[in-house]
Design a protein around this motif. Sequence first.
Motif, PDB file in Angstrom:
ATOM      1  N   ARG A   1      56.378  42.850  26.705  1.00 36.48           N
ATOM      2  CA  ARG A   1      55.647  41.673  27.192  1.00 36.48           C
ATOM      3  C   ARG A   1      55.582  40.760  26.118  1.00 36.48           C
ATOM      4  O   ARG A   1      55.293  41.035  25.052  1.00 36.48           O
ATOM      5  CB  ARG A   1      54.346  41.962  27.720  1.00 36.48           C
ATOM      6  CG  ARG A   1      54.281  43.117  28.998  1.00 36.48           C
ATOM      7  CD  ARG A   1      53.069  43.429  29.297  1.00 36.48           C
ATOM      8  NE  ARG A   1      53.053  44.628  30.141  1.00 36.48           N
ATOM      9  CZ  ARG A   1      52.218  44.952  31.195  1.00 36.48           C
ATOM     10  NH1 ARG A   1      51.210  44.242  31.036  1.00 36.48           N
ATOM     11  NH2 ARG A   1      52.381  45.785  32.138  1.00 36.48           N
ATOM     12  N   VAL A   2      55.752  39.558  26.727  1.00 36.37           N
ATOM     13  CA  VAL A   2      55.699  38.269  25.793  1.00 36.37           C
ATOM     14  C   VAL A   2      54.641  37.265  26.225  1.00 36.37           C
ATOM     15  O   VAL A   2      54.496  36.897  27.583  1.00 36.37           O
ATOM     16  CB  VAL A   2      57.127  37.415  25.629  1.00 36.37           C
ATOM     17  CG1 VAL A   2      57.034  36.341  25.039  1.00 36.37           C
ATOM     18  CG2 VAL A   2      58.190  38.307  25.292  1.00 36.37           C
ATOM     19  N   ALA A   3      53.529  36.893  25.273  1.00 36.54           N
ATOM     20  CA  ALA A   3      52.555  36.054  25.625  1.00 36.54           C
ATOM     21  C   ALA A   3      53.083  34.860  25.537  1.00 36.54           C
ATOM     22  O   ALA A   3      53.618  34.319  24.592  1.00 36.54           O
ATOM     23  CB  ALA A   3      51.503  36.313  24.547  1.00 36.54           C
ATOM     24  N   VAL A   4      52.866  33.962  26.439  1.00 30.54           N
ATOM     25  CA  VAL A   4      53.253  32.581  26.578  1.00 30.54           C
ATOM     26  C   VAL A   4      51.919  31.608  26.341  1.00 30.54           C
ATOM     27  O   VAL A   4      51.131  31.676  27.063  1.00 30.54           O
ATOM     28  CB  VAL A   4      53.990  32.187  27.735  1.00 30.54           C
ATOM     29  CG1 VAL A   4      54.334  30.844  27.871  1.00 30.54           C
ATOM     30  CG2 VAL A   4      55.016  33.277  28.255  1.00 30.54           C
ATOM     31  N   ARG A   5      52.063  30.691  25.410  1.00 27.52           N
ATOM     32  CA  ARG A   5      50.952  29.705  25.193  1.00 27.52           C
ATOM     33  C   ARG A   5      51.431  28.349  25.985  1.00 27.52           C
ATOM     34  O   ARG A   5      52.670  27.993  25.917  1.00 27.52           O
ATOM     35  CB  ARG A   5      50.822  29.340  23.539  1.00 27.52           C
ATOM     36  CG  ARG A   5      50.393  30.615  22.624  1.00 27.52           C
ATOM     37  CD  ARG A   5      50.276  30.144  21.398  1.00 27.52           C
ATOM     38  NE  ARG A   5      50.296  31.044  20.372  1.00 27.52           N
ATOM     39  CZ  ARG A   5      50.338  30.849  19.072  1.00 27.52           C
ATOM     40  NH1 ARG A   5      50.097  29.710  18.800  1.00 27.52           N
ATOM     41  NH2 ARG A   5      50.684  31.683  18.287  1.00 27.52           N
ATOM     42  N   PRO A   6      50.225  27.950  26.284  1.00 26.31           N
ATOM     43  CA  PRO A   6      50.429  26.487  26.828  1.00 26.31           C
ATOM     44  C   PRO A   6      50.797  25.482  25.938  1.00 26.31           C
ATOM     45  O   PRO A   6      50.646  25.636  24.701  1.00 26.31           O
ATOM     46  CB  PRO A   6      49.181  26.257  27.511  1.00 26.31           C
ATOM     47  CG  PRO A   6      48.112  26.998  26.679  1.00 26.31           C
ATOM     48  CD  PRO A   6      49.098  28.429  26.253  1.00 26.31           C
ATOM     49  N   ALA A   7      51.686  24.593  26.387  1.00 19.57           N
ATOM     50  CA  ALA A   7      52.134  23.544  25.381  1.00 19.57           C
ATOM     51  C   ALA A   7      50.956  22.600  25.071  1.00 19.57           C
ATOM     52  O   ALA A   7      50.002  22.452  25.656  1.00 19.57           O
ATOM     53  CB  ALA A   7      53.127  22.674  26.147  1.00 19.57           C
ATOM     54  N   HIS A   8      51.008  22.358  23.722  1.00 23.91           N
ATOM     55  CA  HIS A   8      49.779  21.370  23.282  1.00 23.91           C
ATOM     56  C   HIS A   8      50.036  19.935  23.715  1.00 23.91           C
ATOM     57  O   HIS A   8      51.055  19.324  23.696  1.00 23.91           O
ATOM     58  CB  HIS A   8      50.128  21.356  21.455  1.00 23.91           C
ATOM     59  CG  HIS A   8      49.870  22.846  21.073  1.00 23.91           C
ATOM     60  ND1 HIS A   8      48.537  23.156  20.710  1.00 23.91           N
ATOM     61  CD2 HIS A   8      50.517  23.755  20.276  1.00 23.91           C
ATOM     62  CE1 HIS A   8      48.685  24.243  20.351  1.00 23.91           C
ATOM     63  NE2 HIS A   8      49.744  24.766  19.941  1.00 23.91           N
TER      64      HIS A   8
END
Length: 71
Positions: free
Chosen positions: A22-29
């Motif tokens: 599983r890869v955690a995806v961060r929202p774009a800054h």
Amino acid sequence: MRTYFLIFGIVIFFSATSCVSRVAVRPAHTTTVVKVAPKHHKIVVVKGKRYYFWNGKHYRKTKKGYVFVRV
């Protein structure tokens, strides 16, 4: 013999599906650019770098305007 193939198939099936990572995806800054500094801003030097200070925040001057930075 048939049971061995069935058990072998089940083992292969579960071992192949357990390798999924599983890869955690961060929202774009999002960067907010302030075009013009307010009249009451102050120029401060922190660790030898020049920052603009107003409303309790430090900003850095860029070609497009002033960008909020954490000091």
